[in-house]
Scaffold this active site. Sequence first.
Site, PDB file in Angstrom:
ATOM      1  N   HIS A  95      -5.934   8.610  62.141  1.00  0.00           N
ATOM      2  CA  HIS A  95      -6.181   7.370  61.404  1.00  0.00           C
ATOM      3  C   HIS A  95      -6.670   7.691  59.999  1.00  0.00           C
ATOM      4  O   HIS A  95      -7.627   8.424  59.824  1.00  0.00           O
ATOM      5  CB  HIS A  95      -7.219   6.510  62.128  1.00  0.00           C
ATOM      6  CG  HIS A  95      -6.640   5.729  63.259  1.00  0.00           C
ATOM      7  ND1 HIS A  95      -7.196   4.566  63.729  1.00  0.00           N
ATOM      8  CD2 HIS A  95      -5.528   5.934  64.000  1.00  0.00           C
ATOM      9  CE1 HIS A  95      -6.452   4.096  64.718  1.00  0.00           C
ATOM     10  NE2 HIS A  95      -5.452   4.912  64.911  1.00  0.00           N
ATOM     11  N   TYR A 140     -13.466  -3.476  61.852  1.00  0.00           N
ATOM     12  CA  TYR A 140     -14.893  -3.785  61.990  1.00  0.00           C
ATOM     13  C   TYR A 140     -15.129  -5.141  61.321  1.00  0.00           C
ATOM     14  O   TYR A 140     -14.915  -5.276  60.114  1.00  0.00           O
ATOM     15  CB  TYR A 140     -15.757  -2.726  61.294  1.00  0.00           C
ATOM     16  CG  TYR A 140     -15.783  -1.373  62.000  1.00  0.00           C
ATOM     17  CD1 TYR A 140     -14.758  -0.446  61.822  1.00  0.00           C
ATOM     18  CD2 TYR A 140     -16.855  -1.025  62.811  1.00  0.00           C
ATOM     19  CE1 TYR A 140     -14.798   0.797  62.457  1.00  0.00           C
ATOM     20  CE2 TYR A 140     -16.904   0.225  63.449  1.00  0.00           C
ATOM     21  CZ  TYR A 140     -15.876   1.117  63.270  1.00  0.00           C
ATOM     22  OH  TYR A 140     -15.916   2.343  63.904  1.00  0.00           O
ATOM     23  N   PRO A 197     -23.538   2.650  68.487  1.00  0.00           N
ATOM     24  CA  PRO A 197     -22.136   3.087  68.440  1.00  0.00           C
ATOM     25  C   PRO A 197     -21.372   2.717  67.168  1.00  0.00           C
ATOM     26  O   PRO A 197     -20.261   3.200  66.961  1.00  0.00           O
ATOM     27  CB  PRO A 197     -21.505   2.401  69.662  1.00  0.00           C
ATOM     28  CG  PRO A 197     -22.391   1.241  69.956  1.00  0.00           C
ATOM     29  CD  PRO A 197     -23.766   1.629  69.530  1.00  0.00           C
ATOM     30  N   LYS A 218     -20.609   8.005  66.008  1.00  0.00           N
ATOM     31  CA  LYS A 218     -21.095   9.350  65.671  1.00  0.00           C
ATOM     32  C   LYS A 218     -21.564  10.173  66.872  1.00  0.00           C
ATOM     33  O   LYS A 218     -21.759  11.385  66.753  1.00  0.00           O
ATOM     34  CB  LYS A 218     -22.260   9.246  64.671  1.00  0.00           C
ATOM     35  CG  LYS A 218     -21.824   8.844  63.289  1.00  0.00           C
ATOM     36  CD  LYS A 218     -21.016   9.951  62.642  1.00  0.00           C
ATOM     37  CE  LYS A 218     -20.382   9.524  61.341  1.00  0.00           C
ATOM     38  NZ  LYS A 218     -19.055  10.059  61.128  1.00  0.00           N
ATOM     39  N   TYR A 220     -18.188   8.241  57.369  1.00  0.00           N
ATOM     40  CA  TYR A 220     -17.369   7.925  58.550  1.00  0.00           C
ATOM     41  C   TYR A 220     -16.522   9.130  58.957  1.00  0.00           C
ATOM     42  O   TYR A 220     -16.407   9.449  60.147  1.00  0.00           O
ATOM     43  CB  TYR A 220     -16.475   6.710  58.265  1.00  0.00           C
ATOM     44  CG  TYR A 220     -15.911   6.078  59.523  1.00  0.00           C
ATOM     45  CD1 TYR A 220     -16.486   4.946  60.071  1.00  0.00           C
ATOM     46  CD2 TYR A 220     -14.794   6.626  60.173  1.00  0.00           C
ATOM     47  CE1 TYR A 220     -15.984   4.365  61.236  1.00  0.00           C
ATOM     48  CE2 TYR A 220     -14.289   6.061  61.333  1.00  0.00           C
ATOM     49  CZ  TYR A 220     -14.886   4.933  61.852  1.00  0.00           C
ATOM     50  OH  TYR A 220     -14.386   4.371  63.009  1.00  0.00           O
TER      51      TYR A 220
HETATM   52  C1  PHB Z   1     -14.339   2.954  70.648  1.00  0.00           C
HETATM   53  O1  PHB Z   1     -13.107   3.026  70.520  1.00  0.00           O
HETATM   54  O2  PHB Z   1     -14.871   2.931  71.763  1.00  0.00           O
HETATM   55  C2  PHB Z   1     -15.187   2.897  69.437  1.00  0.00           C
HETATM   56  C3  PHB Z   1     -14.615   3.026  68.198  1.00  0.00           C
HETATM   57  C4  PHB Z   1     -15.391   2.948  67.060  1.00  0.00           C
HETATM   58  C5  PHB Z   1     -16.756   2.751  67.177  1.00  0.00           C
HETATM   59  C6  PHB Z   1     -17.344   2.647  68.414  1.00  0.00           C
HETATM   60  C7  PHB Z   1     -16.566   2.710  69.559  1.00  0.00           C
HETATM   61  O3  PHB Z   1     -17.493   2.651  66.040  1.00  0.00           O
END
Ligand code: PHB
Length: 391
Positions: free
Chosen positions: A72, A201, A293, A297, A385
């Site tokens: 990605h 997000y 989450p 990280k 990130y």
């Molecule tokens: C996930 O795919 O579980 C996931 C992806 C990004 C995040 C947290 C969890 O920031």
Amino acid sequence: MRTTVGIIGAGPAGLLLARLLHGAGIDSVVLEARDRAYVEHRQRAGILEQGTVDVLRAAGAGARMDREGLRHDGIELRFGRRRHRVDFPALTGGRSVMVYAQTEVCRDLIALRFAEGGPLLFEAEALAVEGADTAAPRVRFRHQGREDVLECDYVAGCDGFWGVSRAAVPAGVSRVFERTYPFGWLGILADVPPSHDELVYARHDRGFALLSMRSPSVSRLYLQVPEGTEPEEWSDEDVWRELERRLGTADDWTLRRGPVTQKSVTPMRSYVHEPMRYGRLFLAGDAAHIVPPTGAKGLNLAVGDVVTLARALAHRKETGSDELLDAYSATCLRRVWQAERFSHDMTALLHRAPDATAFEDRLQLARLERITSSRAAETDLAEAYTGFPLG
Ligand code: PHB
Ligand code: APR
């Protein structure tokens, strides 16, 4: 039973450490409380930083990841029904991330461990670490109903947040830094292709939402929910409707629905235990620190810790010097605190606290506006990130 490094826990931290030590000619025994099926099916985040990808490849654990993982080059931020793409390679000089589930990383590492013939005991629960401050630490454990002792030169506490190894650090030595959040994430896994080709997000007045994925045919989606929420309180219909609201845009984007195969709630916590070493006990991964989450990280931090530990143990084997082992805690903590800062800031940027004031709402929107209008602010997010260099 005797070994050089006793490893407690077969999550990503313990499994990767065993693999790295094997590569350095250092023997270890891994003790895991749960059974293999449990470890191979546990749902966790799945964003691998560039540095994590490089480490897994160098450890010979990257073949399936390279076939099945999805590279990605960005994420999308949504707020006020608008979308903004953060272009990682353009902002960071070529860095990107890999979407490959943590369960798959664990499966690959378990298969390698058995192929190399290294001891990995499932249903072997560590009961206590003893003599951590002596030259001969021991792990007491129970396997197949029998108590046994693993005698080691070093113990690696890779047993996650709920493990026993952290308790071996005396109270007078431990310092804990902690914050809990008044919300959690309700996560679903659904048999439907992701509705966007990158992660989304979203900040919304009703709370945060995240669109993620496990593969081209499986979506992973999350909703911010009040602390203490039980998954059964939300019907599938409720979840989809709320995701549509929070992820909705002014253009013609739509959310694809599909059968929900799993639903669970994750609490949110920031936590750091200092120091990460006591005598011959070294804490790594979730045993030493937790991040919320947002920003994914957790796994990447665990990888950073065990790379640092494996390097220090190899250095000790080759030169007899304790220099890198002595530096282990401080080396890891520098990176840990950067990830704590980022995960906390991303959480604060995108979630709506139950007691948020109108002033705080406006500040949050101003922060998002800043990221989407200033290359410097956007670069800061993209760098964090995609990951900080491994120590
Ligand atoms: C996930 O795919 O579980 C996931 C992806 C990004 C995040 C947290 C969890 O920031
Ligand atoms: N004895 C043996 N094993 C134990 C014990 C014990 N007393 N207590 C816990 N364990 C095992 C757990 O069953 C688990 O398999 O230790 C393992 C710890 O693994 P993780 O929780 O996955 O932690 P870690 O390897 O540090 O990986 C960090 O996990 O929680 C996520 O977001 C986090 O992605 C990050 C990653």
